[in-house]
Write a protein that holds these residues in place. Sequence first.
Motif, PDB file in Angstrom:
ATOM      1  N   CYS A  91       0.310  -1.578   0.050  1.00  0.00           N
ATOM      2  CA  CYS A  91      -0.242  -0.025   0.056  1.00  0.00           C
ATOM      3  C   CYS A  91       0.487   1.524  -0.083  1.00  0.00           C
ATOM      4  CB  CYS A  91      -1.186  -0.075   1.671  1.00  0.00           C
ATOM      5  SG  CYS A  91      -2.318  -1.066   0.972  1.00  0.00           S
ATOM      6  N   GLY A  92       0.402   1.884  -0.425  1.00  0.00           N
ATOM      7  CA  GLY A  92       0.940   3.637  -0.703  1.00  0.00           C
ATOM      8  C   GLY A  92       0.058   4.511  -0.948  1.00  0.00           C
ATOM      9  N   PHE A  93       0.867   5.686  -0.589  1.00  0.00           N
ATOM     10  CA  PHE A  93       0.509   7.687  -1.338  1.00  0.00           C
ATOM     11  C   PHE A  93       1.097   7.455  -2.758  1.00  0.00           C
ATOM     12  CE2 PHE A  93      -0.804   8.366   2.739  1.00  0.00           C
ATOM     13  CZ  PHE A  93      -2.005   9.405   2.805  1.00  0.00           C
ATOM     14  N   THR A  94       0.128   7.373  -3.970  1.00  0.00           N
ATOM     15  CA  THR A  94       0.723   7.749  -5.076  1.00  0.00           C
ATOM     16  C   THR A  94       0.938   9.161  -5.601  1.00  0.00           C
ATOM     17  OG1 THR A  94      -1.230   6.511  -5.694  1.00  0.00           O
ATOM     18  CG2 THR A  94       0.519   4.877  -5.638  1.00  0.00           C
ATOM     19  N   ASP A  95       0.208  10.215  -4.842  1.00  0.00           N
ATOM     20  CA  ASP A  95       0.197  11.499  -5.419  1.00  0.00           C
ATOM     21  C   ASP A  95       1.500  12.063  -4.483  1.00  0.00           C
ATOM     22  OD1 ASP A  95      -1.372  11.223  -3.001  1.00  0.00           O
ATOM     23  OD2 ASP A  95      -2.520  12.328  -4.188  1.00  0.00           O
ATOM     24  N   THR A  96       1.770  13.307  -4.649  1.00  0.00           N
ATOM     25  CA  THR A  96       2.844  13.897  -4.215  1.00  0.00           C
ATOM     26  C   THR A  96       1.510  14.661  -2.523  1.00  0.00           C
ATOM     27  OG1 THR A  96       2.354  16.514  -5.702  1.00  0.00           O
ATOM     28  CG2 THR A  96       4.278  14.556  -6.129  1.00  0.00           C
ATOM     29  N   GLY A  97       0.263  15.189  -3.149  1.00  0.00           N
ATOM     30  CA  GLY A  97      -0.800  15.008  -2.119  1.00  0.00           C
ATOM     31  C   GLY A  97      -0.854  15.056  -0.972  1.00  0.00           C
ATOM     32  N   ASN A  98      -0.429  13.186  -0.990  1.00  0.00           N
ATOM     33  CA  ASN A  98      -1.448  12.721   0.546  1.00  0.00           C
ATOM     34  C   ASN A  98      -2.936  12.440  -0.040  1.00  0.00           C
ATOM     35  OD1 ASN A  98       1.372  11.913   1.188  1.00  0.00           O
ATOM     36  ND2 ASN A  98       0.894  13.487   3.021  1.00  0.00           N
ATOM     37  N   GLU A  99      -3.324  12.506  -1.470  1.00  0.00           N
ATOM     38  CA  GLU A  99      -5.030  12.470  -1.460  1.00  0.00           C
ATOM     39  C   GLU A  99      -4.855  11.415  -2.033  1.00  0.00           C
ATOM     40  OE1 GLU A  99      -5.878  16.483  -3.248  1.00  0.00           O
ATOM     41  OE2 GLU A  99      -5.485  17.178  -1.776  1.00  0.00           O
ATOM     42  N   ARG A 100      -4.529  10.457  -2.533  1.00  0.00           N
ATOM     43  CA  ARG A 100      -4.355   9.299  -3.128  1.00  0.00           C
ATOM     44  C   ARG A 100      -3.940   8.044  -2.561  1.00  0.00           C
ATOM     45  NH1 ARG A 100      -3.472  10.495  -8.444  1.00  0.00           N
ATOM     46  NH2 ARG A 100      -1.700   9.455  -8.344  1.00  0.00           N
ATOM     47  N   TYR A 101      -4.361   6.632  -1.671  1.00  0.00           N
ATOM     48  CA  TYR A 101      -3.586   5.709  -1.851  1.00  0.00           C
ATOM     49  C   TYR A 101      -4.651   4.800  -2.179  1.00  0.00           C
ATOM     50  CZ  TYR A 101      -1.763   3.512   2.029  1.00  0.00           C
ATOM     51  OH  TYR A 101      -1.392   2.687   3.334  1.00  0.00           O
ATOM     52  N   GLU A 102      -3.049   3.787  -3.129  1.00  0.00           N
ATOM     53  CA  GLU A 102      -3.605   2.407  -3.261  1.00  0.00           C
ATOM     54  C   GLU A 102      -3.054   1.228  -2.540  1.00  0.00           C
ATOM     55  OE1 GLU A 102      -1.883   2.495  -7.251  1.00  0.00           O
ATOM     56  OE2 GLU A 102      -2.650   4.533  -7.873  1.00  0.00           O
ATOM     57  N   CYS A 103      -3.907   0.507  -2.980  1.00  0.00           N
ATOM     58  CA  CYS A 103      -3.056  -0.758  -2.168  1.00  0.00           C
ATOM     59  C   CYS A 103      -3.989  -1.843  -3.105  1.00  0.00           C
ATOM     60  CB  CYS A 103      -4.281  -1.145  -0.963  1.00  0.00           C
ATOM     61  SG  CYS A 103      -3.903  -0.137   0.661  1.00  0.00           S
ATOM     62  N   THR A 104      -2.975  -3.109  -3.521  1.00  0.00           N
ATOM     63  CA  THR A 104      -2.633  -4.466  -3.394  1.00  0.00           C
ATOM     64  C   THR A 104      -3.042  -5.432  -2.867  1.00  0.00           C
ATOM     65  OG1 THR A 104      -1.248  -3.691  -5.853  1.00  0.00           O
ATOM     66  CG2 THR A 104      -2.284  -5.905  -5.518  1.00  0.00           C
ATOM     67  N   LEU A 105      -3.894  -5.833  -2.954  1.00  0.00           N
ATOM     68  CA  LEU A 105      -3.977  -7.199  -1.722  1.00  0.00           C
ATOM     69  C   LEU A 105      -3.311  -8.150  -2.521  1.00  0.00           C
ATOM     70  CD1 LEU A 105      -8.090  -7.480  -2.218  1.00  0.00           C
ATOM     71  CD2 LEU A 105      -6.836  -6.531  -0.663  1.00  0.00           C
ATOM     72  N   ARG A 106      -2.941  -8.780  -0.523  1.00  0.00           N
ATOM     73  CA  ARG A 106      -2.345 -10.277  -1.316  1.00  0.00           C
ATOM     74  C   ARG A 106      -2.995 -11.849  -2.029  1.00  0.00           C
ATOM     75  NH1 ARG A 106       1.222 -11.347   2.875  1.00  0.00           N
ATOM     76  NH2 ARG A 106       0.475  -9.190   4.700  1.00  0.00           N
ATOM     77  N   LYS A 107      -2.870 -12.497  -3.100  1.00  0.00           N
ATOM     78  CA  LYS A 107      -2.986 -13.401  -3.472  1.00  0.00           C
ATOM     79  C   LYS A 107      -4.204 -14.294  -3.016  1.00  0.00           C
ATOM     80  CE  LYS A 107       0.459 -13.045  -7.475  1.00  0.00           C
ATOM     81  NZ  LYS A 107       0.834 -13.933  -8.211  1.00  0.00           N
ATOM     82  N   GLY A 108      -4.745 -14.969  -3.475  1.00  0.00           N
ATOM     83  CA  GLY A 108      -5.783 -15.612  -2.618  1.00  0.00           C
ATOM     84  C   GLY A 108      -6.020 -15.718  -1.250  1.00  0.00           C
ATOM     85  N   LEU A 109      -6.427 -14.330  -1.324  1.00  0.00           N
ATOM     86  CA  LEU A 109      -7.119 -14.403   0.037  1.00  0.00           C
ATOM     87  C   LEU A 109      -8.130 -14.014   0.459  1.00  0.00           C
ATOM     88  CD1 LEU A 109      -6.372 -10.431   0.940  1.00  0.00           C
ATOM     89  CD2 LEU A 109      -5.238 -12.565   2.625  1.00  0.00           C
ATOM     90  N   LYS A 110      -9.391 -14.953   1.510  1.00  0.00           N
ATOM     91  CA  LYS A 110      -9.937 -16.030   1.671  1.00  0.00           C
ATOM     92  C   LYS A 110     -10.988 -15.265   3.330  1.00  0.00           C
ATOM     93  CE  LYS A 110      -9.147 -20.388  -0.871  1.00  0.00           C
ATOM     94  NZ  LYS A 110      -9.116 -21.613  -0.194  1.00  0.00           N
ATOM     95  N   PHE A 111     -12.011 -15.348   3.583  1.00  0.00           N
ATOM     96  CA  PHE A 111     -12.582 -15.056   4.800  1.00  0.00           C
ATOM     97  C   PHE A 111     -12.770 -16.926   5.838  1.00  0.00           C
ATOM     98  CE2 PHE A 111     -15.217 -11.852   2.381  1.00  0.00           C
ATOM     99  CZ  PHE A 111     -14.917 -10.761   3.161  1.00  0.00           C
ATOM    100  N   ALA A 112     -13.241 -16.799   7.066  1.00  0.00           N
ATOM    101  CA  ALA A 112     -13.031 -17.396   7.278  1.00  0.00           C
ATOM    102  C   ALA A 112     -13.588 -19.034   6.607  1.00  0.00           C
ATOM    103  CB  ALA A 112     -12.955 -17.382   8.873  1.00  0.00           C
ATOM    104  N   ASP A 113     -14.674 -18.444   6.958  1.00  0.00           N
ATOM    105  CA  ASP A 113     -15.735 -19.757   5.916  1.00  0.00           C
ATOM    106  C   ASP A 113     -15.319 -19.869   4.471  1.00  0.00           C
ATOM    107  OD1 ASP A 113     -16.496 -17.455   3.977  1.00  0.00           O
ATOM    108  OD2 ASP A 113     -18.017 -17.153   5.092  1.00  0.00           O
ATOM    109  N   GLY A 114     -13.958 -19.756   3.551  1.00  0.00           N
ATOM    110  CA  GLY A 114     -13.299 -20.003   2.551  1.00  0.00           C
ATOM    111  C   GLY A 114     -13.662 -19.918   1.447  1.00  0.00           C
ATOM    112  N   LYS A 115     -14.960 -18.300   1.708  1.00  0.00           N
ATOM    113  CA  LYS A 115     -15.045 -17.864   0.140  1.00  0.00           C
ATOM    114  C   LYS A 115     -14.018 -16.361   0.694  1.00  0.00           C
ATOM    115  CE  LYS A 115     -19.342 -19.535   0.226  1.00  0.00           C
ATOM    116  NZ  LYS A 115     -20.294 -18.980   0.972  1.00  0.00           N
ATOM    117  N   PRO A 116     -14.185 -16.577  -1.205  1.00  0.00           N
ATOM    118  CA  PRO A 116     -12.945 -15.296  -1.313  1.00  0.00           C
ATOM    119  C   PRO A 116     -13.388 -14.161  -1.146  1.00  0.00           C
ATOM    120  CG  PRO A 116     -13.236 -17.087  -3.496  1.00  0.00           C
ATOM    121  CD  PRO A 116     -14.506 -16.757  -2.181  1.00  0.00           C
ATOM    122  N   LEU A 117     -11.776 -13.386  -0.418  1.00  0.00           N
ATOM    123  CA  LEU A 117     -11.867 -12.038  -0.303  1.00  0.00           C
ATOM    124  C   LEU A 117     -11.481 -11.517  -1.623  1.00  0.00           C
ATOM    125  CD1 LEU A 117     -11.238 -10.852   3.008  1.00  0.00           C
ATOM    126  CD2 LEU A 117     -10.454  -9.385   1.086  1.00  0.00           C
TER     127      LEU A 117
END
Length: 535
Positions: A91-117
């Motif tokens: 994750c990180g800010f991708t602009d110089t003004g700290n107004e746009r924050y971008e994240c990339t999720l981990r691969k294969g995330l799931k909820f505890a019930d096994g459904k994809p996140l």
Amino acid sequence: MNRKTLVLPALVGLLAPALAACGGAGDGGGDDAIAVGTTDVFSTSPEVPAPFDPAFAYDAGSWNILRQTFQTLMASPRGDGEPEPDAAQKCGFTDTGNERYECTLRKGLKFADGKPLTATDVKFSIERVRDMKIKDSTGSSSLMANVDAIETRGDRGIVFHLKSADATFPYKLATPVAGVVSSEHYEKKKLRPGFDIDGSGPYTAKQEVKGNTLVKTVFSKNPNYKGAYKLKSDKIELRDYASTEAMGKALKDGDIDMMTRTMSPEQIKQLDENPGNNIDLVETPGLEIRYLGFNTEATTVKSKAVRQAMAQVVDRGALAAGVYGDAAEPLYSLVPATVVGHTNSFFNKYGNPSTAKARNLLQKADISTPVKLTLHYTTDHYGPGTKKEFQVLQKQLNASGLFDVSIKGEGWTTFRPAEQKGAYDVYGMGWFPDFPDPDSFVSPFLNTDNFLNSPYANPTIIDELIPNSRREADRLSASKSIQRIQDIVAEDVPFIPLWQGKQYIAARDDITGVEWALNSASSLQLWELGRGVSD
């Protein structure tokens, strides 16, 4: 072995968020559950229908349940410092003004019930809180109020567009308010009542309930968890006790392995001096503060001179030492002494307690004395020392001859809604920060839509100083604005800071990781606990 362990404090609020990545969790321990005691009370009521819904919960006790069970994009590190990715890969800010924050999720995330996140679930969860379509009065939604828009990029990419610059946003994404929920279990416009929890965090939770009150929560390792934390134990039991005495007896008798929130001052002293066989007392730095709050529109305290006179009379040193001993220190600002940007504004303005100076303040404002006031406090939320604390405050204020103070205690479920409705002219509250940054001791009290529903509103603070401080990615650079805010508060006195607390854990000495189990923001990190060999 009997010993007292001191975990040395670190200066908090210095590190700026940046793009980062971290590894996955490791294997946990065995099936032998570690039992932890607490005096936190969790009950459902019309005022508190959903204590464990991330869109509603906004107190330290509930958050300690949510931190074990809900995953957030970012997470608090083992020690204090900048957040690290949890559900996110980076994750990180991708602009110089700290107004746009971008994240990339981990691969294969799931909820505890096994459904994809996916990123869609993250978007759903944050918007659910931000949109404030769920009618709650806890103030939790304020943490996401600056989010203007959220866009997803495939299943793993997510972009937050903020209304204004906010270098503290990564910290907010590490709070349980940003916990990721599934639309299969949580409705968009409705709270999930009761105690049930469905998340993707390190543990799942199974509750034992009697009537409308939680008795025990069993945390079991979530096999689908992929994140920042490495679990040291597969199973933790959090047991609720009606009193510190009952919790202490359970530890002494071997019924539990560790106890924490909230130990009494007498208990801490006894364990420090004579803990008993195979029990250790661990002291950790804390950011808990206690303060008096004012309904600044109430007739009795509307005059700034009354509030200033109270600030001039209160002897914080005698209060802290007389009630809490070594477990508390006098506090002269809303921002604790160990947080970057702290300044002793109240001491700088009022100095040592002085009845003569307080009388002069009231005389100049033509205030008749004694000023009759009732100080309200909660009887069951901040520990057994609260009543004695208010008895000391009552004695100090009345001894000046300038005040005629009575005190009144109420249970939390009555006290909290009444405070928010402005029923109390003067009231006592505690605060555990949302995250270890000075903003978390300023904005929740002084910004618009503050969690106290306080009528006090200072345009310079709201329109200039808070926004300026949030623009600074280097949190040390935010100190100038933060210090000005503290000076204004000392002048206007919408609050009177009283003391800053230390934190204590008592545990059997075969329990490992105790020194990491409670961070400075009073967040339980139960995944750090394991069993070792008694030394």
